[in-house]
Scaffold this active site. Structure first.
Site, PDB file in Angstrom:
ATOM      1  N   GLU A  49      32.547  82.480 -24.134  1.00 24.50           N
ATOM      2  CA  GLU A  49      34.133  82.389 -23.579  1.00 24.50           C
ATOM      3  C   GLU A  49      34.785  83.059 -23.906  1.00 24.50           C
ATOM      4  O   GLU A  49      35.206  82.682 -24.743  1.00 24.50           O
ATOM      5  CB  GLU A  49      34.542  80.946 -22.688  1.00 24.50           C
ATOM      6  CG  GLU A  49      33.079  80.413 -21.969  1.00 24.50           C
ATOM      7  CD  GLU A  49      33.167  79.131 -20.703  1.00 24.50           C
ATOM      8  OE1 GLU A  49      34.177  78.652 -22.292  1.00 24.50           O
ATOM      9  OE2 GLU A  49      32.704  78.677 -21.174  1.00 24.50           O
ATOM     10  N   ASP A  60      44.439  72.433 -20.079  1.00 22.67           N
ATOM     11  CA  ASP A  60      43.745  72.901 -21.463  1.00 22.67           C
ATOM     12  C   ASP A  60      44.288  71.876 -22.371  1.00 22.67           C
ATOM     13  O   ASP A  60      45.661  71.267 -21.994  1.00 22.67           O
ATOM     14  CB  ASP A  60      43.749  74.167 -22.336  1.00 22.67           C
ATOM     15  CG  ASP A  60      42.416  75.108 -21.921  1.00 22.67           C
ATOM     16  OD1 ASP A  60      41.295  74.816 -21.752  1.00 22.67           O
ATOM     17  OD2 ASP A  60      43.324  76.529 -21.845  1.00 22.67           O
ATOM     18  N   TYR A 173      29.156  75.216 -14.216  1.00 21.15           N
ATOM     19  CA  TYR A 173      30.176  75.083 -15.468  1.00 21.15           C
ATOM     20  C   TYR A 173      30.737  73.409 -15.052  1.00 21.15           C
ATOM     21  O   TYR A 173      31.464  72.790 -13.941  1.00 21.15           O
ATOM     22  CB  TYR A 173      31.488  75.761 -15.172  1.00 21.15           C
ATOM     23  CG  TYR A 173      32.735  74.966 -17.173  1.00 21.15           C
ATOM     24  CD1 TYR A 173      32.582  74.050 -17.180  1.00 21.15           C
ATOM     25  CD2 TYR A 173      32.880  75.958 -17.947  1.00 21.15           C
ATOM     26  CE1 TYR A 173      33.300  72.830 -18.214  1.00 21.15           C
ATOM     27  CE2 TYR A 173      33.447  75.699 -19.064  1.00 21.15           C
ATOM     28  CZ  TYR A 173      33.689  74.596 -19.191  1.00 21.15           C
ATOM     29  OH  TYR A 173      34.165  73.956 -20.292  1.00 21.15           O
TER      30      TYR A 173
END
Length: 263
Positions: A49, A60, A173
């Site tokens: 990634e 994040d 994911y």
């Protein structure tokens, strides 16, 4: 066939789980990122990634936020990243996907962005702020250029899991827990229940990420699905050295630890 499909098909034949790793491109510079990608392939990673730095990476945690700041400060943008991928693609055989925010795609132009991804060898896109319910905005370009949108699903998705899993391409994911990215010492999610639903409906391999940082966690969590995704621990390893040699030594040591969880 998309490289992601080819690689997971090969893994299925051998019965091995996937190790997917993340790096923030341009942290601390492009040359380090290129060498990190080479190191990942050499050490047996299965998919890479490439994080496109963004000024407000809402999904994040601190480690990747700080990496984004360093990358942006040295002038890394999507044009620089496309050039890097085009340069390195001839020697890298692994699938590579972008993890980026939707505004980057919109500013570049939808058709132009997907066309460029296909031209340089990007196999998929993980877009945290473009959920499954809004994926029709890019569906025609996914189909036209064969660059997958990788869907995310979490334990809180509940009745959405079936639809998202059934529509997924490349790999699904699976977010391990609530919150943002970052290393965790333990997980509270009932993975048996979560992956019981995911694996029942998934149309492609399912991999788990968010918080995984060592080989033991890779072994534990990948036992429920098809592989594990590691981000912040990789970013931290790369950032912890003062020279390229030190950074790659730290990265190699971390990759060997993580690989121990799937071997």
């Amino acid at each position: 066939m998309n490289r992601i499909d080819e690689h997971f098909a090969a893994l299925k034949e051998t019965g091995r789980k996937a190790l997917i790793t993340f790096l923030t491109v341009g942290d601390p510079d492009i040359e380090t990122s290129k060498e990190a990608i080479r190191t990942m392939e050499r050490e047996g990673v299965d998919l890479i990634e490439l994080g496109v730095p963004f000024s407000d990476p809402s999904a994040d945690g601190v480690t990747i936020q700080e990496a984004d700041e360093r990358a942006l400060a040295c002038g890394t943008d999507i044009h620089v990243i496309f050039d890097m991928v085009e340069e390195i693609r001839s020697e890298i055989k692994l699938p590579m996907v972008f993890l980026l925010y939707y505004n980057v795609v919109l500013q570049y132009g939808l058709d132009a962005f997907f066309k460029k991804c296909a031209e340089v060898g990007i196999d998929g896109l993980i877009i945290p702020d473009l959920p499954y319910e809004e994926s029709d905005e890019i569906a025609e370009y996914v189909e036209k250029y064969g660059v997958y949108q990788i869907f995310l699903v979490s334990p809180t998705s509940r009745d959405r899991v079936e639809k998202i899993a059934a529509a997924a391409k490349g790999f699904l994911y699976c977010v391990s827990s609530l919150g943002v990215t970052g290393e965790k010492s333990s997980f509270r999610t009932d993975f048996g229940e979560f992956f019981g639903i995911v694996n029942k409906y998934a149309a492609c391999p399912a991999c788990v990420g968010f918080g995984i940082s060592n080989g033991e966690q890779v072994r534990e969590l990948s036992s429920y699905c098809d592989g594990a995704i590691v981000g912040s621990a990789i970013v931290k390893a790369i950032a912890s050295g003062d020279t390229l040699e030190q950074r790659m030594s730290n990265l190699t040591a971390k990759l060997k630890d993580l690989k121990s969880g799937i071997e």
